[in-house]
Design a protein around this motif. Sequence first.
Motif, mmCIF file in Angstrom:
data_model
loop_
_atom_site.group_PDB
_atom_site.id
_atom_site.type_symbol
_atom_site.label_atom_id
_atom_site.label_comp_id
_atom_site.label_asym_id
_atom_site.label_seq_id
_atom_site.Cartn_x
_atom_site.Cartn_y
_atom_site.Cartn_z
ATOM 1 N N THR A 64 48.668 47.668 37.161
ATOM 2 C CA THR A 64 48.870 46.223 37.254
ATOM 3 C C THR A 64 50.237 45.893 37.841
ATOM 4 O O THR A 64 50.363 45.031 38.719
ATOM 5 C CB THR A 64 48.707 45.571 35.868
ATOM 6 O OG1 THR A 64 47.388 45.818 35.393
ATOM 7 C CG2 THR A 64 48.961 44.079 35.914
ATOM 8 N N VAL A 67 50.329 46.554 41.579
ATOM 9 C CA VAL A 67 49.667 45.490 42.347
ATOM 10 C C VAL A 67 50.520 44.227 42.323
ATOM 11 O O VAL A 67 50.756 43.602 43.359
ATOM 12 C CB VAL A 67 48.245 45.215 41.807
ATOM 13 C CG1 VAL A 67 47.619 44.004 42.498
ATOM 14 C CG2 VAL A 67 47.354 46.444 41.991
ATOM 15 N N ALA A 74 45.126 45.275 45.425
ATOM 16 C CA ALA A 74 44.076 45.339 44.406
ATOM 17 C C ALA A 74 42.935 46.229 44.884
ATOM 18 O O ALA A 74 42.319 46.939 44.084
ATOM 19 C CB ALA A 74 43.575 43.938 44.072
ATOM 20 N N ALA A 77 43.956 49.697 44.190
ATOM 21 C CA ALA A 77 43.891 49.911 42.736
ATOM 22 C C ALA A 77 42.454 50.141 42.291
ATOM 23 O O ALA A 77 42.187 51.046 41.493
ATOM 24 C CB ALA A 77 44.503 48.725 42.008
ATOM 25 N N ARG A 78 41.530 49.339 42.808
ATOM 26 C CA ARG A 78 40.128 49.518 42.436
ATOM 27 C C ARG A 78 39.615 50.891 42.864
ATOM 28 O O ARG A 78 38.885 51.552 42.130
ATOM 29 C CB ARG A 78 39.272 48.418 43.056
ATOM 30 C CG ARG A 78 39.308 47.146 42.294
ATOM 31 C CD ARG A 78 38.273 46.133 42.782
ATOM 32 N NE ARG A 78 38.413 44.918 41.999
ATOM 33 C CZ ARG A 78 39.279 43.944 42.270
ATOM 34 N NH1 ARG A 78 40.061 44.028 43.337
ATOM 35 N NH2 ARG A 78 39.357 42.890 41.491
ATOM 36 N N LEU A 100 42.756 43.172 37.186
ATOM 37 C CA LEU A 100 42.751 43.102 38.646
ATOM 38 C C LEU A 100 42.198 41.756 39.124
ATOM 39 O O LEU A 100 42.717 41.198 40.108
ATOM 40 C CB LEU A 100 41.940 44.251 39.233
ATOM 41 C CG LEU A 100 42.603 45.618 39.172
ATOM 42 C CD1 LEU A 100 41.676 46.682 39.729
ATOM 43 C CD2 LEU A 100 43.944 45.631 39.908
ATOM 44 N N ASP A 104 43.905 39.123 41.630
ATOM 45 C CA ASP A 104 43.242 38.616 42.829
ATOM 46 C C ASP A 104 43.437 37.109 42.942
ATOM 47 O O ASP A 104 43.641 36.580 44.038
ATOM 48 C CB ASP A 104 41.737 38.916 42.797
ATOM 49 C CG ASP A 104 41.411 40.362 43.138
ATOM 50 O OD1 ASP A 104 42.244 41.037 43.760
ATOM 51 O OD2 ASP A 104 40.306 40.797 42.759
#
Length: 107
Positions: A64, A67, A74, A77-78, A100, A104
Motif C-alpha cells: 500500500t 502504491v 496499483a 501491485a495487483r 488497492l 485507485d
Amino acid sequence: MSLLILVAIVEVLSQRYRRPSRNDLFALVLAASEACPLLTGDRDLRAAAESEGVDVFGTLWLVTEMVRTQKISAHVARAAYQRMRDSGRRLPWDEAERLLAGLDELA
C-alpha cells in the motif's frame, strides 16, 4: 548497543517467546534498539513485537505504501499479489483488494 547486549536480550526474549526463531528475535531487538518499525509477515514475530511495544507492519502495509508513494502502480501491485497468491502465500486477500481499490480512487 553492543553485540553482547543484543545477544543477551535475544536470549531473554527466546525464553518469553518460544515460536519466533532466534534470527527473528534479533530482527525484533534491532528494530527496538533503532526505534524503527519491524516489517514481517510472520504471525509469531508480529505478536512478540506487539507485546514488546515495537511498531510492526506487514506485506499489505508495504505494498500500500509503495502504491501510495507512487513507487509502483496499483496494476503492478495487483500482479505482485497474484504471484504471491499463486505461490500459496496466505494474506487477507479481500483486504488487499480493498486497499488497492481505495488507492485507485485517489488516482
